[in-house]
Design a protein around this motif. Structure first.
Motif, PDB file in Angstrom:
ATOM      1  N   TYR A  26       2.010   2.676  -3.231  1.00  0.00           N
ATOM      2  CA  TYR A  26       2.430   2.429  -1.849  1.00  0.00           C
ATOM      3  C   TYR A  26       2.941   3.677  -1.125  1.00  0.00           C
ATOM      4  N   SER A  29       0.059   5.626   0.102  1.00  0.00           N
ATOM      5  CA  SER A  29      -0.603   4.961   1.224  1.00  0.00           C
ATOM      6  C   SER A  29       0.151   5.213   2.526  1.00  0.00           C
ATOM      7  N   ARG A  58      -9.647   0.737   1.597  1.00  0.00           N
ATOM      8  CA  ARG A  58      -9.143   1.438   0.413  1.00  0.00           C
ATOM      9  C   ARG A  58      -9.830   2.793   0.304  1.00  0.00           C
ATOM     10  N   THR A  67      -5.220   5.485  -5.564  1.00  0.00           N
ATOM     11  CA  THR A  67      -5.802   4.495  -4.670  1.00  0.00           C
ATOM     12  C   THR A  67      -4.830   4.267  -3.523  1.00  0.00           C
ATOM     13  N   PHE A  68      -5.369   4.285  -2.300  1.00  0.00           N
ATOM     14  CA  PHE A  68      -4.557   4.093  -1.102  1.00  0.00           C
ATOM     15  C   PHE A  68      -5.122   2.907  -0.325  1.00  0.00           C
ATOM     16  N   ASP A  69      -4.315   1.860  -0.141  1.00  0.00           N
ATOM     17  CA  ASP A  69      -4.734   0.673   0.600  1.00  0.00           C
ATOM     18  C   ASP A  69      -4.042   0.664   1.956  1.00  0.00           C
ATOM     19  N   PHE A  70      -4.810   0.293   2.990  1.00  0.00           N
ATOM     20  CA  PHE A  70      -4.259   0.283   4.345  1.00  0.00           C
ATOM     21  C   PHE A  70      -5.115  -0.600   5.237  1.00  0.00           C
ATOM     22  N   ALA A  79       0.175   0.979   5.984  1.00  0.00           N
ATOM     23  CA  ALA A  79       0.007   0.935   4.531  1.00  0.00           C
ATOM     24  C   ALA A  79       0.119  -0.498   4.042  1.00  0.00           C
ATOM     25  N   ARG A  82      -0.952  -2.552  -3.036  1.00  0.00           N
ATOM     26  CA  ARG A  82      -2.238  -2.617  -3.752  1.00  0.00           C
ATOM     27  C   ARG A  82      -2.765  -4.040  -3.682  1.00  0.00           C
TER      28      ARG A  82
END
Length: 174
Positions: A26, A29, A58, A67-70, A79, A82
Protein backbone atom coordinates in the motif's frame (compact mmCIF):
# COMPACT_ATOMS: atom_id res chain seq x y z
CA UNK A 1 12.18 7.00 -29.17
CA UNK A 2 15.18 4.76 -29.43
CA UNK A 3 14.71 1.21 -30.69
CA UNK A 4 15.26 -1.79 -28.50
CA UNK A 5 18.91 -2.61 -28.13
CA UNK A 6 20.16 -6.05 -29.06
CA UNK A 7 21.67 -6.52 -25.61
CA UNK A 8 19.64 -8.44 -23.03
CA UNK A 9 17.40 -6.30 -20.82
CA UNK A 10 18.69 -5.33 -17.40
CA UNK A 11 17.05 -6.96 -14.40
CA UNK A 12 17.30 -6.42 -10.69
CA UNK A 13 19.20 -9.13 -8.83
CA UNK A 14 16.85 -11.86 -7.55
CA UNK A 15 18.00 -11.26 -3.96
CA UNK A 16 16.90 -7.60 -4.19
CA UNK A 17 13.55 -8.65 -5.64
CA UNK A 18 13.13 -11.10 -2.78
CA UNK A 19 13.80 -8.31 -0.29
CA UNK A 20 11.49 -5.79 -2.00
CA UNK A 21 8.71 -8.36 -2.18
CA UNK A 22 8.50 -8.28 1.63
CA UNK A 23 7.63 -4.58 1.72
CA UNK A 24 3.97 -3.69 2.29
CA UNK A 25 2.29 -2.86 -1.04
CA UNK A 26 0.00 0.00 0.00
CA UNK A 27 2.68 2.66 0.76
CA UNK A 28 4.23 2.03 -2.65
CA UNK A 29 0.83 2.45 -4.28
CA UNK A 30 0.43 5.78 -2.47
CA UNK A 31 3.78 6.96 -3.86
CA UNK A 32 2.87 5.83 -7.37
CA UNK A 33 -0.52 7.59 -7.38
CA UNK A 34 1.09 10.74 -5.97
CA UNK A 35 3.45 10.79 -8.96
CA UNK A 36 0.60 10.03 -11.38
CA UNK A 37 -1.53 12.80 -9.90
CA UNK A 38 1.31 15.32 -10.15
CA UNK A 39 2.43 14.46 -13.65
CA UNK A 40 -0.53 12.94 -15.43
CA UNK A 41 -3.98 13.44 -13.91
CA UNK A 42 -4.58 17.00 -15.15
CA UNK A 43 -3.66 16.05 -18.72
CA UNK A 44 -6.02 13.11 -19.15
CA UNK A 45 -8.65 13.68 -21.86
CA UNK A 46 -12.31 13.42 -20.80
CA UNK A 47 -12.89 10.18 -22.74
CA UNK A 48 -9.95 8.51 -20.96
CA UNK A 49 -11.23 9.73 -17.59
CA UNK A 50 -14.60 8.11 -18.34
CA UNK A 51 -12.87 4.89 -19.45
CA UNK A 52 -10.79 4.76 -16.24
CA UNK A 53 -13.58 5.73 -13.83
CA UNK A 54 -13.62 3.33 -10.84
CA UNK A 55 -11.58 0.74 -12.74
CA UNK A 56 -9.09 -1.30 -10.74
CA UNK A 57 -5.59 -1.01 -12.17
CA UNK A 58 -2.36 -2.76 -11.26
CA UNK A 59 1.27 -2.13 -12.11
CA UNK A 60 3.50 -5.13 -11.48
CA UNK A 61 7.27 -4.71 -11.58
CA UNK A 62 8.35 -8.28 -12.26
CA UNK A 63 12.00 -8.29 -11.22
CA UNK A 64 11.38 -6.12 -8.15
CA UNK A 65 8.36 -8.28 -7.25
CA UNK A 66 6.42 -5.11 -6.44
CA UNK A 67 2.72 -4.63 -7.15
CA UNK A 68 0.88 -1.31 -7.05
CA UNK A 69 -2.95 -1.26 -7.08
CA UNK A 70 -4.89 1.93 -7.75
CA UNK A 71 -7.99 3.38 -9.39
CA UNK A 72 -9.28 6.62 -10.92
CA UNK A 73 -11.96 8.47 -8.93
CA UNK A 74 -12.93 10.87 -11.69
CA UNK A 75 -10.62 13.58 -10.38
CA UNK A 76 -7.48 11.78 -9.28
CA UNK A 77 -5.78 8.45 -8.91
CA UNK A 78 -6.13 6.79 -5.53
CA UNK A 79 -4.20 3.92 -3.98
CA UNK A 80 -6.04 0.69 -3.24
CA UNK A 81 -5.13 -2.16 -0.94
CA UNK A 82 -3.93 -5.28 -2.74
CA UNK A 83 -6.91 -6.71 -4.58
CA UNK A 84 -7.51 -10.12 -6.06
CA UNK A 85 -9.23 -8.99 -9.24
CA UNK A 86 -8.25 -6.04 -11.39
CA UNK A 87 -9.63 -4.63 -14.60
CA UNK A 88 -6.17 -4.13 -16.07
CA UNK A 89 -2.73 -5.34 -14.96
CA UNK A 90 0.42 -4.06 -16.67
CA UNK A 91 3.71 -5.81 -15.96
CA UNK A 92 7.31 -5.32 -17.02
CA UNK A 93 10.77 -5.15 -15.48
CA UNK A 94 11.90 -2.08 -13.54
CA UNK A 95 14.34 -1.29 -16.36
CA UNK A 96 11.63 -1.43 -19.02
CA UNK A 97 9.23 0.73 -16.99
CA UNK A 98 12.03 3.28 -16.52
CA UNK A 99 12.80 3.29 -20.25
CA UNK A 100 9.09 3.79 -20.98
CA UNK A 101 8.95 6.72 -18.53
CA UNK A 102 12.04 8.23 -20.15
CA UNK A 103 10.44 7.76 -23.59
CA UNK A 104 13.43 5.69 -24.71
CA UNK A 105 11.31 2.65 -25.49
CA UNK A 106 8.11 2.12 -27.42
CA UNK A 107 5.35 0.20 -25.58
CA UNK A 108 4.32 -1.68 -28.74
CA UNK A 109 7.87 -2.93 -29.27
CA UNK A 110 8.09 -4.07 -25.65
CA UNK A 111 4.69 -5.72 -25.90
CA UNK A 112 5.50 -7.67 -29.07
CA UNK A 113 8.85 -8.74 -27.63
CA UNK A 114 6.93 -10.00 -24.55
CA UNK A 115 8.74 -7.67 -22.19
CA UNK A 116 5.55 -5.73 -21.41
CA UNK A 117 2.33 -7.56 -20.65
CA UNK A 118 -1.24 -6.31 -20.30
CA UNK A 119 -3.84 -8.59 -18.81
CA UNK A 120 -7.53 -7.93 -18.39
CA UNK A 121 -9.83 -5.57 -20.26
CA UNK A 122 -8.35 -5.17 -23.76
CA UNK A 123 -10.32 -2.00 -24.53
CA UNK A 124 -9.11 -0.41 -21.29
CA UNK A 125 -5.52 -1.43 -22.00
CA UNK A 126 -5.58 0.04 -25.50
CA UNK A 127 -7.24 3.21 -24.20
CA UNK A 128 -4.53 3.67 -21.56
CA UNK A 129 -1.73 2.99 -24.05
CA UNK A 130 -3.16 5.33 -26.69
CA UNK A 131 -3.79 8.09 -24.15
CA UNK A 132 -0.22 7.91 -22.86
CA UNK A 133 1.15 7.90 -26.41
CA UNK A 134 -0.92 10.99 -27.28
CA UNK A 135 0.06 13.04 -24.22
CA UNK A 136 2.95 15.44 -24.50
CA UNK A 137 4.59 14.25 -21.33
CA UNK A 138 8.13 15.24 -20.55
CA UNK A 139 10.45 12.29 -20.47
CA UNK A 140 11.52 11.32 -16.99
CA UNK A 141 14.96 12.84 -16.67
CA UNK A 142 16.76 11.34 -13.70
CA UNK A 143 19.21 14.26 -13.71
CA UNK A 144 16.35 16.45 -12.46
CA UNK A 145 16.22 14.40 -9.25
CA UNK A 146 19.82 14.60 -8.09
CA UNK A 147 20.24 16.19 -4.64
CA UNK A 148 21.83 19.30 -6.17
CA UNK A 149 18.97 19.75 -8.65
CA UNK A 150 16.38 19.32 -5.90
CA UNK A 151 18.13 21.90 -3.74
CA UNK A 152 18.36 24.30 -6.67
CA UNK A 153 14.59 24.01 -7.24
CA UNK A 154 13.97 24.96 -3.63
CA UNK A 155 15.34 28.37 -4.51
CA UNK A 156 17.03 30.85 -2.22
CA UNK A 157 16.01 30.41 1.38
CA UNK A 158 16.86 32.40 4.45
CA UNK A 159 19.91 30.83 6.01
CA UNK A 160 19.45 30.21 9.70
CA UNK A 161 21.87 29.10 12.39
CA UNK A 162 24.72 28.86 9.92
CA UNK A 163 23.03 26.10 7.93
CA UNK A 164 23.64 26.12 4.19
CA UNK A 165 26.25 27.75 2.01
CA UNK A 166 27.56 31.13 3.04
CA UNK A 167 26.97 34.14 0.88
CA UNK A 168 29.98 35.74 -0.77
CA UNK A 169 31.46 38.42 1.40
CA UNK A 170 29.85 37.08 4.55
CA UNK A 171 32.14 37.44 7.51
CA UNK A 172 32.68 34.59 9.89
CA UNK A 173 32.94 35.55 13.54
CA UNK A 174 34.32 32.71 15.68
Amino acid sequence: MKPLSSSPPLALPPALGSLLERLPAYPGSVLLVSALNLGLARQLPADVCRLLLHRKLRIHVRDARLTFDFSWTGERFTACPRQQATDLAISASAHDFMRLAQRQEDPDTLFFSRRLAMEGDTELGLGVKNALDALELPALDLQQWTPLQLLARLGPRKRTAGVGPREHGAQRHD
